[in-house]
Design an enzyme around this catalytic site. Structure first.
Site, mmCIF file in Angstrom:
data_model
loop_
_atom_site.group_PDB
_atom_site.id
_atom_site.type_symbol
_atom_site.label_atom_id
_atom_site.label_comp_id
_atom_site.label_asym_id
_atom_site.label_seq_id
_atom_site.Cartn_x
_atom_site.Cartn_y
_atom_site.Cartn_z
ATOM 1 N N HIS A 56 -13.130 2.719 9.106
ATOM 2 C CA HIS A 56 -12.747 2.147 8.515
ATOM 3 C C HIS A 56 -12.905 1.153 7.678
ATOM 4 C CE1 HIS A 56 -9.658 -1.660 10.243
ATOM 5 N NE2 HIS A 56 -10.069 -1.695 9.000
ATOM 6 N N ARG B 270 -3.531 0.142 10.442
ATOM 7 C CA ARG B 270 -4.681 0.745 12.619
ATOM 8 C C ARG B 270 -4.257 0.863 13.789
ATOM 9 N NH1 ARG B 270 -6.707 -2.564 9.281
ATOM 10 N NH2 ARG B 270 -6.473 -5.605 9.480
ATOM 11 N N ASP C 282 -8.858 7.031 9.118
ATOM 12 C CA ASP C 282 -9.111 5.158 8.868
ATOM 13 C C ASP C 282 -10.222 4.491 9.996
ATOM 14 O OD1 ASP C 282 -10.856 4.335 7.020
ATOM 15 O OD2 ASP C 282 -9.964 2.391 6.752
ATOM 16 N N ASP D 40 11.049 2.244 6.684
ATOM 17 C CA ASP D 40 10.712 0.650 6.408
ATOM 18 C C ASP D 40 12.071 0.017 6.843
ATOM 19 O OD1 ASP D 40 9.916 -1.883 5.955
ATOM 20 O OD2 ASP D 40 8.770 -1.199 4.975
ATOM 21 N N GLU E 52 -13.184 1.047 17.849
ATOM 22 C CA GLU E 52 -13.711 1.776 16.713
ATOM 23 C C GLU E 52 -15.175 0.865 17.007
ATOM 24 O OE1 GLU E 52 -12.032 -0.431 13.246
ATOM 25 O OE2 GLU E 52 -10.305 0.602 13.953
ATOM 26 N N ILE F 5 1.097 -1.185 0.262
ATOM 27 C CA ILE F 5 0.248 0.197 -0.132
ATOM 28 C C ILE F 5 0.401 1.199 0.019
ATOM 29 C CG2 ILE F 5 -2.020 0.933 1.507
ATOM 30 C CD1 ILE F 5 -2.737 -1.074 2.544
#
Ligand code: NAD
Length: 333
Positions: free
Chosen positions: A283, A235, A259, A177, A264, A158
């Site tokens: 989400h 997340r 998101d 990363d 949640e 992504i």
């Protein structure tokens, strides 16, 4: 053709229809049944003759798997397979397959939509304009997007797609990363602190695990020299939400797009619900009609492949190879 002698069961799903799955199994004459059960005893009772299973939320524990003597394959709708006891499946020779990449376009589009909306302040203008305030000055200052720096935390499927798409806006991309050794085209790999310090926009695309829980906390937010826009479509618990709320109140970040949240749905008293520079979505990053259709088709294909003696596209427990209950001729693996 082996098809007609097999039975496949979908334990549970909330997709509204199983049209794509049915098409896949009808094509090869395999019987498919949706049972909508999640309790251990019900799963054992309904699935005991199944040759293949598809699950969404139902927990397939060792106790359940041990009672399914014919089951050769389990395919989970989506990426995560924490609802399946992988060790038990492997011990029993059951292949577990998933679909890791059905929504890369959707999530990357969603992250970019959040960056653009926050940078151009469209949610604020939309709300104000509809309530009668027609004044371009309400949202200033607004900064030009071209020439800014996007810092990616996580440069996998992504993250890479976000980088590729945002290049069209003249945005420079840097990324932290720890598991990527060579910089992909158009991305400068750097250390974590540099991403925090030098980015105008920060977008999170790493998985949630022990080392990424609260990866962005008070200390990290204080290092964000450019008061960036912070986006999380990965997340919720990757960001320490209490620290984020304080950072918003102190102006350490200019805007936030989430998101995913630590909780949640959020509590009605969550201060972010009242902040104009915070945009939230429930989400939904994964979702489009096309991504769900693709997910359903590819999940079914993972099962039909095994029953038709083909190694499926994405096997999670590869160590099951060589001791599967399913039959494979050497040249199909
Ligand atoms: P991916 O596995 O292709 O990429 C994740 C990258 O994060 C990898 O390159 C990995 O090396 C990197 N990483 C791991 N630990 C890190 C760390 N400590 N710091 C920085 N980078 C680290 O996964 P993906 O397909 O790109 O998905 C990314 C995440 O997006 C998933 O883990 C999932 O949580 C989330 N997701 C959200 C939605 C949604 O609906 N919002 C949908 C799908 C996926």
């Amino acid at each position: 053709m082996k098809g007609p002698q097999y039975q496949v069961i979908i334990t549970d799903c909330d997709h509204g229809s199983i049209r794509e799955e049915k098409e896949e199994f009808d094509r090869i004459g395999i019987e498919l049944t949706l049972v909508q059960v999640r309790e251990e005893e019900d799963l054992i009772h309904m699935c005991r003759d199944a040759d293949g299973l598809i699950n969404q939320y139902a927990f397939l524990t060792r106790k359940v798997l041990e009672k399914l003597p014919k089951c050769k394959v389990i395919a989970r709708y989506g990426v995560g397979v924490d609802s399946i006891d992988l060790k038990a499946a492997t011990d029993l020779g059951i292949i577990v397959a998933n679909v890791p990449d059905y929504c890369i376009d959707e999530v990357s589009d969603h992250a970019i939509a959040m960056i653009l909306s926050l940078a151009r302040k469209t949610p604020l203008y939309n709300q104000r304009a509809k309530s009668g305030e027609w004044d371009f000055r309400l949202g200033i200052p607004i900064r030009r997007i071209r020439g800014k720096t996007l810092g990616l935390i996580g440069c996998g499927k992504i993250g890479l797609e976000v980088a590729r798409k945002i290049a069209a806006f003249g945005v420079r991309v840097i990324s932290f990363d720890p598991y990527v050794e060579r910089a992909p085209d158009g991305i400068e790999l750097t250390d974590f602190d540099t991403v925090l310090k030098k980015s105008d926009f920060i977008s999170i695309h790493c998985p949630l695990n022990k080392s990424t829980r609260h990866l962005i906390g008070e200390k990290e937010l204080k290092k964000m020299e450019k008061r960036p826009l912070l986006i999380n479509t990965s997340r919720g618990p990757i960001i320490d939400e209490k620290a984020l709320i304080r950072a918003l109140e102190e102006g350490l970040v200019s805007g936030v797009g989430l998101d995913v949240l630590e909780k949640e749905p959020p509590d009605s008293g969550n201060p972010m619900l009242g902040m104009e520079n915070v945009i939230l979505s429930p989400h939904v990053g994964f979702y489009s009609e096309e991504s769900i259709s693709e997910l359903k088709r590819r999940t079914a294909k993972n099962v039909s492949d095994v029953l038709m003696e083909r190694w499926p596209a994405s096997v999670v427990n590869r160590e099951v190879m060589g001791k599967t209950r399913a039959l494979f001729s050497a040249d199909t693996i």
